[in-house]
Design a protein around this motif. Structure first.
Motif, short mmCIF file in Angstrom:
data_model
loop_
_atom_site.label_atom_id
_atom_site.label_comp_id
_atom_site.label_asym_id
_atom_site.label_seq_id
_atom_site.Cartn_x
_atom_site.Cartn_y
_atom_site.Cartn_z
N TRP A 55 -0.91 4.76 -0.90
CA TRP A 55 -2.05 4.64 0.01
C TRP A 55 -1.57 4.66 1.45
O TRP A 55 -1.65 3.67 2.17
CB TRP A 55 -2.83 3.36 -0.26
CG TRP A 55 -3.40 3.26 -1.63
CD1 TRP A 55 -3.46 4.23 -2.59
CD2 TRP A 55 -3.95 2.09 -2.23
NE1 TRP A 55 -4.03 3.75 -3.74
CE2 TRP A 55 -4.36 2.44 -3.55
CE3 TRP A 55 -4.17 0.79 -1.81
CZ2 TRP A 55 -4.94 1.54 -4.42
CZ3 TRP A 55 -4.76 -0.11 -2.68
CH2 TRP A 55 -5.15 0.26 -3.95
N GLY A 56 -1.05 5.76 1.89
CA GLY A 56 -0.57 5.88 3.26
C GLY A 56 0.94 5.73 3.34
O GLY A 56 1.61 5.36 2.38
N MET A 108 0.80 -1.23 0.00
CA MET A 108 0.00 0.00 0.00
C MET A 108 0.83 1.29 0.00
O MET A 108 0.51 2.21 -0.75
CB MET A 108 -1.00 -0.02 1.16
CG MET A 108 -2.14 -1.02 0.94
SD MET A 108 -3.15 -1.35 2.39
CE MET A 108 -3.92 0.23 2.64
#
Length: 197
Positions: A97-98, A92
């Motif tokens: 995503w983060g 991720m």
């Protein structure tokens, strides 16, 4: 005519435990060969984490629920989602995503899985010696990995890698024993059955 002998009813559902144990064991061995510094983290480990360690174990857990086995349901679905979440933690951040988890957050992540595994270990005391070894060695593995992140010491991670290979191999043994003992209708590979009390 009413039968006088009791009729045995088979549930018609195959034993999913060997699938779950082999999925867990093979994926664990491969990840820990990496942890022992034999090769880099790569898509082979990630793919195993998603499709075999992850999805196959979740499927095994769902089948265990059909067999009314709460321990199997809890263990296999939990560790299946462990593998999926671990792959998510690695992939991720690369997808934006983060942020990448810190060493402290990974220490907490691995520590809570170690605590969960330690709790499940007590359930194995009523099952068999092979599962006791799998869950006992897995508890040690999680705590070693957490300690490695807590201290930043790569030697601890390397030791964890070797211990994890042993843990994974024990799960593979237990899974294959389940298959062969059933196929041959006798104990081909002993698992150390616990006597009922």
């Amino acid at each position: 005519m009413i039968p006088t002998e009791p009729v045995l009813v088979k549930d018609g559902i195959a034993n999913p435990a060997p699938l779950g144990l082999c999925a867990f064991g093979m994926t664990t061995v491969l990840l820990n060969i990496h942890n022992a510094c034999f090769f880099e983290m790569n898509t082979m480990i990630l793919a195993m984490g998603i499709f075999y360690g992850g999805l196959a174990q979740v499927i095994a857990g769902i089948i265990e629920s059909k067999k009314n086995n709460t321990f199997g349901l809890t263990a296999f679905t939990s560790y299946g989602f462990f593998w999926l979440s671990l792959v998510g933690l690695l992939v991720m951040p690369k997808l934006g995503w983060g942020s990448k988890p810190s060493e402290l957050s990974m220490c907490c992540y691995l520590g809570i899985w170690g605590l969960f595994t330690f709790c499940l270990f007590f359930g194995t005391l009523k099952l068999n010696r092979a599962l006791q070894f799998v869950f006992g060695s897995l508890t040690i593995l999680f705590f070693l990995l957490a300690l490695g992140d807590a201290t930043g010491n790569p030697d601890i991670k390397k030791i964890a890698g070797y211990e994890g290979i042993i843990c994974g191999l024990s799960a593979i043994y237990t899974g294959i024993a389940g298959v062969l003992n059933e196929v041959y209708c006798r104990t081909v590979m002993p698992i150390g059955t616990v006597e009922a009390r």
